[in-house]
Enzyme design. Structure first.
Site, mmCIF file in Angstrom:
data_model
loop_
_atom_site.group_PDB
_atom_site.id
_atom_site.type_symbol
_atom_site.label_atom_id
_atom_site.label_comp_id
_atom_site.label_asym_id
_atom_site.label_seq_id
_atom_site.Cartn_x
_atom_site.Cartn_y
_atom_site.Cartn_z
ATOM 1 N N SER A 160 0.838 -1.202 0.000
ATOM 2 C CA SER A 160 0.000 0.000 0.000
ATOM 3 C C SER A 160 0.868 1.245 0.000
ATOM 4 O O SER A 160 1.945 1.272 0.611
ATOM 5 C CB SER A 160 -0.903 0.013 1.236
ATOM 6 O OG SER A 160 -1.551 1.268 1.378
ATOM 7 N N TYR A 216 -1.888 -0.484 10.040
ATOM 8 C CA TYR A 216 -1.812 -1.058 8.692
ATOM 9 C C TYR A 216 -0.641 -0.437 7.921
ATOM 10 O O TYR A 216 0.137 -1.148 7.262
ATOM 11 C CB TYR A 216 -3.129 -0.802 7.966
ATOM 12 C CG TYR A 216 -3.203 -1.357 6.563
ATOM 13 C CD1 TYR A 216 -3.557 -2.687 6.338
ATOM 14 C CD2 TYR A 216 -2.942 -0.546 5.463
ATOM 15 C CE1 TYR A 216 -3.637 -3.196 5.049
ATOM 16 C CE2 TYR A 216 -3.029 -1.052 4.167
ATOM 17 C CZ TYR A 216 -3.375 -2.373 3.970
ATOM 18 O OH TYR A 216 -3.454 -2.879 2.691
#
Length: 298
Positions: A160, A216
């Protein structure tokens, strides 16, 4: 959407013209019972590779396999929870008994416990265990099985942009991660442990960690850094390690929101992992749905 489909059709045509793989080419995709992982398995099977679908939930994994088999695709399956060391070892043992080697590994399995606009770190340990240590331990366990041949073995870590160095506001840590020639696995794990300690002490918001989806983002920051270390250490040894951020994709993790469908994201992912050996880089971070010739360093 029509232009996007046209781009994908053109991409597929180009991919097939440069075909280097065969039915003997073996790929593993983690977290593949739904979303991007499922679409990756489906597309690679359609292109004629031998694909192993894995899922944490055995029932859902079997249902995913059956749905693909109904389409006439031949899929192998085994349960795998990347957050569980014993599950990784069991899977690796099964794979070694059933296959002569591994050519492609796509580390797609990941978790987040936040909605789009939330930023809780209540489950930080689980997120780090699944998103960073999971792929890391799986790669370590499967490493002896990679076929480092002229076609080059490939690892694609689905990551990501939240884990890019630009998101890290701690200058000291950023400088450590930027030192590509000396960066070590130990330093990456020390960073992860520091984050978890800050979470435990309730100080994580003031220590310069990424602001969005912090747990995350840190897990992907660590995965990106580890990928860079592997790529550096194995350059020229028949194995490529890259990261791919599919962009804002419509998956369960985003609550179905997003700019891209899972199928579009997977099409680009497959194109990246099936690049001809002579065009395959290592240590790169592919951002969003950009074509494979548009990449940056991790």
């Amino acid at each position: 959407m029509a232009s996007r489909q046209s781009e994908l059709s053109s991409s597929c045509s180009t991919l097939l013209k440069s075909r280097w793989w065969s039915k003997e080419t073996v790929a593993i995709v983690t977290g593949a019972n739904k979303g991007i992982g499922f679409a990756l398995v489906k597309r690679m099977a359609e292109l004629g590779l031998t694909v192993v679908l894995t899922a944490r939930d055995n029932t859902r994994g079997m249902e995913a396999v059956e749905s693909l088999r109904k389409l006439g695709l031949s899929i192998y399956y085994h349960q795998l929870d990347v957050s569980d060391t014993s599950s990784i070892k069991t899977f690796a043992s099964w794979f070694a008994k059933n296959f002569t080697g591994l050519d492609i590994l796509v580390n797609n399995a990941a978790v987040s416990f936040n909605d789009i606009h939330e930023n809780s770190v209540e489950h930080a340990e689980t997120v780090i265990s699944t998103n960073f240590y999971g792929p890391k331990r799986l790669m370590e366990e499967l490493w002896p099985m990679f076929r480092c041949s002229s076609t080059v073995a490939r690892i694609l870590n689905v990551s990501s942009r939240l884990g890019l160095l630009s998101k890290l506001r701690n200058d000291k840590l950023r400088m450590i991660l930027l030192a590509e020639k000396s960066l070590s696995e130990t330093q990456i794990e020390e960073m992860v442990n520091l984050f978890l300690e800050d979470v435990k002490n309730g100080t994580w918001e003031t220590k310069g960690w990424p602001e969005l989806w912090t747990d995350y983002a840190v897990s992907k920051l660590a995965l990106n850094a580890y990928s860079k270390v592997l790529a550096r250490d194995y350059t020229g040894k028949g194995i490529s390690v890259n990261c791919y951020c599919p962009g804002f994709t419509q998956t369960a993790m985003t609550g179905g929101k997003g700019k891209y469908t899972a199928e579009c994201a997977a099409e680009i992912g497959v194109r990246l992992v099936l690049l001809p050996p002579e065009e395959l880089p290592t240590g790169k971070f592919y951002l969003g749905a950009n074509p494979p010739n548009l990449y940056s360093k991790i």
